[in-house]
Design an enzyme around this catalytic site. Structure first.
Site, mmCIF file in Angstrom:
data_model
loop_
_atom_site.group_PDB
_atom_site.id
_atom_site.type_symbol
_atom_site.label_atom_id
_atom_site.label_comp_id
_atom_site.label_asym_id
_atom_site.label_seq_id
_atom_site.Cartn_x
_atom_site.Cartn_y
_atom_site.Cartn_z
ATOM 1 N N CYS A 42 43.165 45.639 62.163
ATOM 2 C CA CYS A 42 44.259 44.897 62.126
ATOM 3 C C CYS A 42 45.220 44.901 63.159
ATOM 4 O O CYS A 42 45.856 43.907 63.643
ATOM 5 C CB CYS A 42 44.752 44.798 60.583
ATOM 6 S SG CYS A 42 45.930 46.383 60.240
ATOM 7 N N CYS A 80 42.310 48.045 54.856
ATOM 8 C CA CYS A 80 43.752 47.959 54.759
ATOM 9 C C CYS A 80 44.172 46.868 53.614
ATOM 10 O O CYS A 80 43.587 45.747 53.804
ATOM 11 C CB CYS A 80 44.439 47.849 56.251
ATOM 12 S SG CYS A 80 44.912 45.964 56.662
ATOM 13 N N GLU A 81 44.927 47.262 52.859
ATOM 14 C CA GLU A 81 45.352 46.089 51.757
ATOM 15 C C GLU A 81 46.034 45.060 52.255
ATOM 16 O O GLU A 81 46.135 44.077 51.668
ATOM 17 C CB GLU A 81 45.904 47.051 50.671
ATOM 18 C CG GLU A 81 47.252 47.406 50.930
ATOM 19 C CD GLU A 81 47.875 48.211 49.641
ATOM 20 O OE1 GLU A 81 47.225 48.656 48.803
ATOM 21 O OE2 GLU A 81 49.130 48.187 49.684
ATOM 22 N N HIS A 82 46.497 44.928 53.566
ATOM 23 C CA HIS A 82 47.558 44.056 54.011
ATOM 24 C C HIS A 82 46.739 42.829 54.675
ATOM 25 O O HIS A 82 46.957 41.490 54.492
ATOM 26 C CB HIS A 82 48.702 44.664 55.065
ATOM 27 C CG HIS A 82 49.414 45.475 54.424
ATOM 28 N ND1 HIS A 82 49.656 46.649 55.028
ATOM 29 C CD2 HIS A 82 49.947 45.695 53.345
ATOM 30 C CE1 HIS A 82 50.677 47.589 54.357
ATOM 31 N NE2 HIS A 82 50.835 47.009 53.130
ATOM 32 N N HIS A 83 45.367 43.261 55.130
ATOM 33 C CA HIS A 83 44.790 42.325 55.982
ATOM 34 C C HIS A 83 43.134 42.199 55.464
ATOM 35 O O HIS A 83 42.537 41.479 55.697
ATOM 36 C CB HIS A 83 44.609 42.453 57.367
ATOM 37 C CG HIS A 83 46.183 42.474 58.206
ATOM 38 N ND1 HIS A 83 46.897 43.664 58.053
ATOM 39 C CD2 HIS A 83 46.897 41.477 58.524
ATOM 40 C CE1 HIS A 83 47.950 43.435 58.544
ATOM 41 N NE2 HIS A 83 48.103 42.056 58.880
ATOM 42 N N GLN A 86 46.841 53.722 54.817
ATOM 43 C CA GLN A 86 46.274 55.210 55.179
ATOM 44 C C GLN A 86 47.472 56.242 54.411
ATOM 45 O O GLN A 86 46.879 57.355 54.203
ATOM 46 C CB GLN A 86 46.377 55.331 56.580
ATOM 47 C CG GLN A 86 45.891 56.639 57.084
ATOM 48 C CD GLN A 86 45.902 56.567 58.910
ATOM 49 O OE1 GLN A 86 45.564 55.540 59.523
ATOM 50 N NE2 GLN A 86 45.652 57.543 59.380
ATOM 51 N N HIS A 91 42.966 51.143 63.228
ATOM 52 C CA HIS A 91 42.962 49.926 62.285
ATOM 53 C C HIS A 91 42.519 48.725 62.912
ATOM 54 O O HIS A 91 43.286 48.360 64.038
ATOM 55 C CB HIS A 91 44.593 49.849 61.678
ATOM 56 C CG HIS A 91 44.946 50.896 60.919
ATOM 57 N ND1 HIS A 91 45.038 50.934 59.310
ATOM 58 C CD2 HIS A 91 45.163 52.449 61.103
ATOM 59 C CE1 HIS A 91 45.250 51.982 58.854
ATOM 60 N NE2 HIS A 91 45.404 53.036 59.876
HETATM 61 ZN ZN LIG Z 1 46.254 45.614 58.130
#
Ligand SMILES: [Zn+2]
Length: 201
Positions: free
Chosen positions: A161, A90-93, A131, A159
């Site tokens: 995260c 995931c690009e956020h975490h 996703q 996920h």
């Molecule tokens: Zn994430």
């Protein structure tokens, strides 16, 4: 020999590896670790290589993968590749999300090798992703390259995260889907959903 659609890169960019190793050592220190203790001495280098492996999709061209195996064929029924193993970040975490992709298309004179579908999933998954975008990119790639009567993509993933931090919903599965052409008709879409839900083999 393809390993479930995932091919391993054996070479790493030397300059990137060196820089990443340097910075991951700093990360260890900032996390309060002793980067010189035995178990961690080679960790920055290993992480540097692992992260390049996990983002190798930036160096592949998914449309090219499909074009490398396109065949004229009159088959105009649904082609489904289900349960494609999926590993992404995931690009956020920058934490993993893992699951399965199910992809279908109805050819319009052109088919592709079945393993290529899995490789397209891999090429987009091995990047920093969300996703939703991953789902759409796979769909667009197949639609734009094979020009089929329709494409359907469903992704189910867990996920890390969500599972390991924050809300800690360990078992929640995120499902995304995207469709083009004939799959926008309810009957076609329902047949696809029924076929990917069926227990086979
Ligand atoms: Zn994430």
């Amino acid at each position: 020999m393809e390993n479930k659609g995932y091919s391993k890169i054996e070479t790493f960019n030397e300059e990137a590896t060196e820089q990443l190793t340097f910075h991951y050592r700093k990360v260890l220190e900032l996390l309060g670790e002793d980067a010189d203790r035995e178990g961690l001495v080679k960790t920055p280098l290993r992480v540097a290589k692992a992260m390049q492996f996990l983002t190798q999709g930036y160096h592949s061209n998914p449309e090219e993968i499909l074009r490398s195996a396109m065949f004229k064929e009159d088959y105009r029924q649904m082609v489904i590749v289900k349960d494609i193993e999926l590993y992404s970040l995931c690009e956020h975490h920058m934490l993993p999300f893992v699951g399965r992709a199910h992809v279908a298309y109805i050819p319009n004179g052109t088919i592709t090798g079945l393993s290529k579908i899995a490789r397209v999933v891999e090429a987009f998954a091995r990047r920093l992703q969300v996703q939703e975008r991953l789902t759409t990119q796979i769909k667009d790639c197949i639609q734009n390259t094979l020009n089929p009567l329709g494409v359907a993509v469903v992704i189910e993933a867990q996920h890390m995260c969500m599972a390991m931090r924050g809300v800690q919903k360990q078992n929640s599965i995120t499902t995304t889907s995207d469709f083009t052409g004939v799959f926008e008709k309810v009957a076609t879409r329902e047949e696809f959903i029924r076929l990917i839900s069926a227990k086979t083999i």
